[in-house]
Scaffold this active site. Structure first.
Site, PDB file in Angstrom:
ATOM      1  N   SER A 280      14.372 -46.086  11.882  1.00  0.00           N
ATOM      2  CA  SER A 280      14.925 -47.092  10.976  1.00  0.00           C
ATOM      3  C   SER A 280      16.435 -47.223  11.123  1.00  0.00           C
ATOM      4  O   SER A 280      16.986 -48.315  10.949  1.00  0.00           O
ATOM      5  CB  SER A 280      14.571 -46.741   9.524  1.00  0.00           C
ATOM      6  OG  SER A 280      15.092 -45.471   9.176  1.00  0.00           O
ATOM      7  N   ASP A 291      16.518 -40.991   5.908  1.00  0.00           N
ATOM      8  CA  ASP A 291      17.081 -39.988   6.809  1.00  0.00           C
ATOM      9  C   ASP A 291      17.478 -40.652   8.125  1.00  0.00           C
ATOM     10  O   ASP A 291      17.294 -41.855   8.311  1.00  0.00           O
ATOM     11  CB  ASP A 291      16.072 -38.856   7.046  1.00  0.00           C
ATOM     12  CG  ASP A 291      14.746 -39.395   7.578  1.00  0.00           C
ATOM     13  OD1 ASP A 291      14.651 -40.618   7.827  1.00  0.00           O
ATOM     14  OD2 ASP A 291      13.803 -38.614   7.730  1.00  0.00           O
ATOM     15  N   ASP A 293      16.835 -40.379  12.133  1.00  0.00           N
ATOM     16  CA  ASP A 293      16.105 -39.824  13.273  1.00  0.00           C
ATOM     17  C   ASP A 293      17.070 -39.767  14.460  1.00  0.00           C
ATOM     18  O   ASP A 293      17.537 -40.801  14.938  1.00  0.00           O
ATOM     19  CB  ASP A 293      14.891 -40.686  13.600  1.00  0.00           C
ATOM     20  CG  ASP A 293      13.877 -40.689  12.473  1.00  0.00           C
ATOM     21  OD1 ASP A 293      13.639 -39.617  11.908  1.00  0.00           O
ATOM     22  OD2 ASP A 293      13.338 -41.765  12.152  1.00  0.00           O
ATOM     23  N   ASP A 345      16.569 -35.639  11.143  1.00  0.00           N
ATOM     24  CA  ASP A 345      15.449 -35.173  11.957  1.00  0.00           C
ATOM     25  C   ASP A 345      15.938 -35.142  13.404  1.00  0.00           C
ATOM     26  O   ASP A 345      16.178 -36.189  14.012  1.00  0.00           O
ATOM     27  CB  ASP A 345      14.242 -36.099  11.826  1.00  0.00           C
ATOM     28  CG  ASP A 345      13.582 -35.986  10.463  1.00  0.00           C
ATOM     29  OD1 ASP A 345      13.859 -35.002   9.754  1.00  0.00           O
ATOM     30  OD2 ASP A 345      12.793 -36.879  10.103  1.00  0.00           O
ATOM     31  N   LYS A 408       8.581 -52.737   4.361  1.00  0.00           N
ATOM     32  CA  LYS A 408       8.596 -51.288   4.219  1.00  0.00           C
ATOM     33  C   LYS A 408       8.700 -50.887   2.744  1.00  0.00           C
ATOM     34  O   LYS A 408       8.044 -49.921   2.318  1.00  0.00           O
ATOM     35  CB  LYS A 408       9.754 -50.687   5.018  1.00  0.00           C
ATOM     36  CG  LYS A 408       9.595 -50.851   6.532  1.00  0.00           C
ATOM     37  CD  LYS A 408      10.718 -50.184   7.306  1.00  0.00           C
ATOM     38  CE  LYS A 408      10.592 -48.700   7.307  1.00  0.00           C
ATOM     39  NZ  LYS A 408      11.536 -48.041   8.231  1.00  0.00           N
ATOM     40  N   TYR A 417       2.420 -45.991   2.826  1.00  0.00           N
ATOM     41  CA  TYR A 417       3.455 -45.668   3.823  1.00  0.00           C
ATOM     42  C   TYR A 417       3.391 -44.168   4.089  1.00  0.00           C
ATOM     43  O   TYR A 417       4.105 -43.388   3.474  1.00  0.00           O
ATOM     44  CB  TYR A 417       4.829 -46.066   3.291  1.00  0.00           C
ATOM     45  CG  TYR A 417       5.942 -46.066   4.333  1.00  0.00           C
ATOM     46  CD1 TYR A 417       6.359 -44.901   4.953  1.00  0.00           C
ATOM     47  CD2 TYR A 417       6.586 -47.239   4.673  1.00  0.00           C
ATOM     48  CE1 TYR A 417       7.375 -44.907   5.888  1.00  0.00           C
ATOM     49  CE2 TYR A 417       7.612 -47.266   5.614  1.00  0.00           C
ATOM     50  CZ  TYR A 417       7.998 -46.086   6.213  1.00  0.00           C
ATOM     51  OH  TYR A 417       8.997 -46.088   7.144  1.00  0.00           O
TER      52      TYR A 417
END
Length: 681
Positions: A280, A291, A293, A345, A408, A417
């Site tokens: 995202s 968060d 990624d 992450d 989303k 989700y």
């Protein structure tokens, strides 16, 4: 007592309705029946008369048509065709005249013969020549239909709206009619953009957004910004600072690793490290609670084992890092951490050859970089490549982002989700929205949301019709890539089990929805249908956009539920055990689906129950937060299992992240939950 009625198997069994006569025709036949003249070659219909027992034909011949081949005193010989197996036999029987009617099957032929004879005689008398052959009726004469532009409504048939591949040149016929009407009337209300093609098929519509659609889209954006705001400028600067600090830490750690391994300084300077984003954050749909990624791209002389040991230890010692949990044994190895309040992450990809420093991020976008890379690095790198492909395959990135943010948020509020439980994850929602943008390249966000719900709730979901953004490359067509496994249900039997396939665009293509089960598929389709109905009401000024993403009333729908809770006294044990339980939830749902009569509805929402029990600071047993007086149908702790009686009408599964749970709705009289939970682990 056994059977009290004998079932007849005689030659007239089952003919009560077949042989019955119509109203006011019952009784023995009249005298006129016997005065009809029959001759050889006549067409006759066999119609059994139940009032005459003599010569009654077998029920098979009732209603058949044949040709008379013999005339006797009281009966006729009738020849007809009978199909036996794969053969056509000529069957001859004798039937009494009471059971025979003259057929009218050749009346039109005989009438045409008489008319043609008269025409030929008349033409011969006049000395002319005529053709009596029948001529097929030609097409109807042309008619011109005129309509005002306001009277034409653009309707696209559902069958042509294909999120996957479709026939080349597919375009709405009503769109062509709308253009013609607008051109005839001189109106410019229906504007269309230039022809374009994105993905595997031509767009369904090239119509541009009108003022009404732009107004609805702006209203949709304003309402969404109030409840689901995008990240602020200060928040983005903070995230950028976190990424820069991570890159500095990774670079310093890599340099130290190279020195310890006696790597030549020229080789170190030639190589480079890169911290890049995916998911995202890279797609541009960041909100304050999301968060990041992140992917660490390392040169070939950096080992994965060192990354998850020494670099993870370095992160744990950093003053700004908290909750650092390395998971090296996962399907996609990851380090979860929080730095300066931002959740990260962290993935790791080890290149097979060192790229040039100035083009490191560009090199990993090419398929050539995957050669000789290990499988885990390819999976980690694929997340970055997929996000990059999505942005390149959509017509308008800003329209795509605004539509994706709405979808989303809607998916989160409706409880669908979650890739772990069996619904769609973030990458799947991105792929679905991107495909809608390809099919409607000039639509406004509100129109794309409408088509999203309309298209996917009627789409024939199966492995033969996947949703794809581009053509799937086979390993055989990419030199040196034959070792990679690409989603292909024709050659991989396991891929045929996927119920809602959505394929990633980057090589090697994979299905992002392999966790979806029949139960979660049913829930997703119901939510698509509901979303389409509510959006229609919004466009008709009968509802607001907030009604579309109204939260799913889970505890009002389901009064009883199966609850699984995790109890832990240390953070490290809790983080590892909760991750293990989450990975098993889908298995539990699939095992409950096997039980006959169950209707299952997992709930991916997370509920914080920290510090509700002094003995278990990181989890506790707890009732659901509403409708007190109902007890859970089953409660499972790490060390024991207690199964209570299950009511007939419902069980649900709720998943807690801290005191974990799963929620399932069941309609069954007797359920042995003990046997079902044994397979849960």
């Amino acid at each position: 007592m056994g059977k009290t009625r004998v079932i007849s198997k005689g030659y007239r069994h089952g003919t009560r309705d077949k042989y019955s006569k119509k109203y006011r025709t019952k009784g023995r036949p009249g005298l006129a029946r016997y005065l009809v003249n029959f001759k050889r070659g006549d067409y006759v219909d066999i119609v059994a008369d139940p009032s005459i027992q003599k010569g009654l034909p077998y029920s098979f011949y009732h209603g058949r048509t044949g040709i008379v081949f013999n005339v006797n005193r009281n009966a006729l010989g009738v020849e007809m065709t009978k199909i036996v197996g794969n053969r056509q036999l000529r069957k001859r029987i004798h039937v009494r005249i009471e059971h025979v009617r003259k057929s009218r099957c050749n009346e039109a032929f005989l009438q045409r013969v008489k008319e043609n004879d008269k025409k030929k005689a008349q033409a011969k008398k006049e000395g002319k020549s005529i053709v009596c052959k029948r001529v097929p009726e030609g097409p109807k004469e042309m008619k011109t239909v005129t309509a005002e532009a306001d009277d034409v409504e653009s309707l696209v048939p559902f069958g042509s709206e294909t999120p996957g591949a479709s026939a080349p040149g597919v375009e709405s016929m009503s769109q062509v009619a709308l253009q013609s009407a607008a051109a005839a009337s001189g109106s410019s209300t229906a504007k269309t953009g230039p022809p374009v093609k994105y993905g595997v098929s031509d767009p369904i519509s090239l119509q541009e957004a009108e003022a009404h659609d732009l107004e609805l889209s702006e209203r949709m954006r304003e309402e969404l910004e109030m409840v689901f705001p995008a990240e602020t400028l200060e928040g983005m600067e903070k995230r950028q600072g976190v990424l820069q600090e991570l890159e500095r830490l990774f670079h310093d750690w890599m340099s130290k690793q190279c020195v310890d391994a006696n790597i030549p300084e020229e080789e170190i300077k030639k190589s480079t490290v890169k911290i890049t984003t995916l998911g995202s954050y890279r797609l541009g749909v960041v909100h304050p609670g999301s968060d990041i990624d992140t992917l660490c791209i390392a040169p070939p002389f950096i080992r994965r084992e060192d990354f998850f040991s020494t670099f993870a230890a370095l992160l744990e010692q950093h003053e700004d890092v908290s909750e650092c949990v390395p998971i090296p044994d996962a399907y996609t190895p990851i380090i979860k951490l929080k730095m300066r309040g931002v959740c990260i992450d962290l993935l790791f990809a080890r290149l097979a050859r060192a790229p040039e420093a100035e083009v490191a991020e560009q090199v990993v976008k090419e398929d050539e970089v995957l050669k000789n890379m290990d499988e885990k690095s390819v999976r980690c790198l694929n997340g970055f490549r997929v996000a990059d492909q999505i942005l390149r395959l959509v017509p308008n990135q800003e329209t795509f982002r605004r539509t994706l943010r709405f979808i989303k948020y809607w998916a989160r509020r409706r409880g669908i989700y979650s890739n772990i439980v069996g619904f769609f994850g973030g990458i799947t929602w991105s792929l679905l929205v991107a495909r809608i943008c390809q099919l409607y390249p000039y639509y406004a966000p509100n129109q794309l949301v409408n088509r999203f719900f309309r298209l996917y709730h009627q789409w024939q979901w199966n492995w033969a019709r996947p949703v794809t953004l581009c053509d799937i490359l086979e390993p055989a067509t990419v030199p040196g890539m034959s070792a990679f496994k690409v989603w292909n249900p024709k050659t991989n039997p396991a891929d045929r089990q996927h119920v809602m396939p959505v394929i990633t665009p980057a090589f090697p293509s994979m299905n992002s929805t392999h966790n979806v089960t029949e139960s979660t598929k049913r829930i997703l389709l119901d939510e698509f249908k509901r979303g389409f109905e509510v959006v229609q009401n919004v466009e008709g000024n009968k509802a607001d956009w907030c009604d579309v993403y109204a939260p799913f009333p889970f505890f009002q729908e389901f009064k009883n539920f199966l609850m699984i809770e995790i109890l832990a006294k240390s953070e490290d044990v809790y983080n590892k055990f909760s991750g293990w339980v989450e990975s098993k939830l889908r298995i539990l749902v699939m095992q409950l689906e096997i039980v006959n009569g169950m209707r299952i509805h997992p709930n991916p929402m997370q509920y914080d129950l920290l510090e509700s029990d002094a003995e278990w600071p990181l989890g506790c047993l707890g009732q659901r937060p509403s409708s007190a007086g109902h007890r859970p149908a089953a409660s499972v702790a790490p060390c024991c299992t207690e199964v209570w009686d299950v009511p007939r009408h419902a069980i649900h599964t709720r998943r807690w992240s801290v005191a974990a749970s799963v929620v399932i709705d069941i309609d069954v009289q007797v359920v042995d939950l003990g046997e079902v939970l044994q397979g849960f682990g």
